[in-house]
Scaffold this motif. Structure first.
Motif, PDB file in Angstrom:
ATOM      1  N   GLU A 112     -55.513 -18.198  24.154  1.00 60.24           N
ATOM      2  CA  GLU A 112     -54.433 -18.680  23.617  1.00 60.24           C
ATOM      3  C   GLU A 112     -54.531 -19.494  22.766  1.00 60.24           C
ATOM      4  OE1 GLU A 112     -53.574 -23.206  23.117  1.00 60.24           O
ATOM      5  OE2 GLU A 112     -55.719 -22.491  22.949  1.00 60.24           O
ATOM      6  N   THR A 113     -52.957 -19.607  22.070  1.00 63.35           N
ATOM      7  CA  THR A 113     -52.843 -20.421  20.781  1.00 63.35           C
ATOM      8  C   THR A 113     -51.652 -21.241  21.509  1.00 63.35           C
ATOM      9  OG1 THR A 113     -52.494 -19.761  18.651  1.00 63.35           O
ATOM     10  CG2 THR A 113     -50.800 -18.856  20.307  1.00 63.35           C
ATOM     11  N   GLY A 114     -51.588 -21.828  19.730  1.00 67.84           N
ATOM     12  CA  GLY A 114     -50.276 -22.972  19.923  1.00 67.84           C
ATOM     13  C   GLY A 114     -49.024 -22.647  19.773  1.00 67.84           C
ATOM     14  N   THR A 115     -48.082 -23.633  20.063  1.00 64.47           N
ATOM     15  CA  THR A 115     -46.832 -23.373  20.269  1.00 64.47           C
ATOM     16  C   THR A 115     -46.312 -23.939  19.175  1.00 64.47           C
ATOM     17  OG1 THR A 115     -46.088 -25.225  21.815  1.00 64.47           O
ATOM     18  CG2 THR A 115     -46.408 -23.105  23.169  1.00 64.47           C
ATOM     19  N   GLU A 116     -46.751 -24.898  18.341  1.00 63.94           N
ATOM     20  CA  GLU A 116     -46.644 -25.217  17.775  1.00 63.94           C
ATOM     21  C   GLU A 116     -46.180 -24.710  16.199  1.00 63.94           C
ATOM     22  OE1 GLU A 116     -49.117 -26.429  18.978  1.00 63.94           O
ATOM     23  OE2 GLU A 116     -48.035 -28.403  20.023  1.00 63.94           O
ATOM     24  N   PRO A 117     -45.090 -24.658  15.599  1.00 67.17           N
ATOM     25  CA  PRO A 117     -44.850 -23.912  14.004  1.00 67.17           C
ATOM     26  C   PRO A 117     -45.508 -23.577  13.825  1.00 67.17           C
ATOM     27  CG  PRO A 117     -43.129 -25.524  14.729  1.00 67.17           C
ATOM     28  CD  PRO A 117     -43.824 -26.107  15.168  1.00 67.17           C
ATOM     29  N   TYR A 118     -47.431 -24.285  13.214  1.00 67.77           N
ATOM     30  CA  TYR A 118     -48.418 -24.101  12.708  1.00 67.77           C
ATOM     31  C   TYR A 118     -48.139 -22.817  12.672  1.00 67.77           C
ATOM     32  CZ  TYR A 118     -52.783 -24.990  11.526  1.00 67.77           C
ATOM     33  OH  TYR A 118     -53.961 -24.671  10.279  1.00 67.77           O
TER      34      TYR A 118
END
Length: 153
Positions: A112-118
């Motif tokens: 799992e990882t984030g959707t944000e540009p970061y």
């Protein structure tokens, strides 16, 4: 670059600092309910194995594997130091973790990882290494701030 991968090391000051930075960035980037990074206690649990990547003794990154059972594992806590970025450390660390999972007889690795540009660089790395979008797995639920990825190994 001659990386050395070491199992464990959660008691080392440089590892604790890198993991504290990782958690701080996760909470600064995503809503608290969408942060799934493991803290030191969780990284020390029996189902989780943790590694560091070092060059000449200097910490460059870390990552963990969590056994989900039935040949399925989860990639956790992938992080590189600021000065290691762009040098292939994350790619080498990921290759080490995939090889370790394969040696354990696992047939699937998910994350799992984030959707944000970061998180864009992380998503590019995982896509380059054969991870594809999937439904939530394990204890995860759909979340607009999460991307779920998987690949056979």
């Amino acid at each position: 670059m001659a990386l050395e991968f070491e199992a464990g090391g959660l008691d080392r000051a440089d590892v604790r600092a890198l993991l504290a930075e990782h958690l701080s960035d996760m909470f600064a980037t995503s809503p608290a309910e969408s942060v799934h990074a493991l803290d030191l206690d969780a990284l020390g649990e029996g189902a989780v194995s943790f590694w560091t990547a070092r060059e000449d003794g200097r910490l460059l990154g870390c990552g963990a594997l969590k056994d989900l059972g039935d040949g399925h594992g989860e990639l956790k806590s992938m992080r590189t130091t600021a000065d290691a970025r762009g040098r292939g450390v994350a790619t080498a660390l990921l290759a080490h973790l995939v090889a370790t999972a394969r040696s354990r007889g696992w047939t699937r690795l998910s994350l799992e990882t984030g959707t944000e540009p970061y998180f864009a660089a992380a998503r590019r790395l995982y896509a380059r290494e054969g991870f594809e979008a999937c439904e939530p797995f394990g204890d995860y639920a759909l979340d607009p701030h999460s991307v779920f990825l998987t690949r056979p190994i």
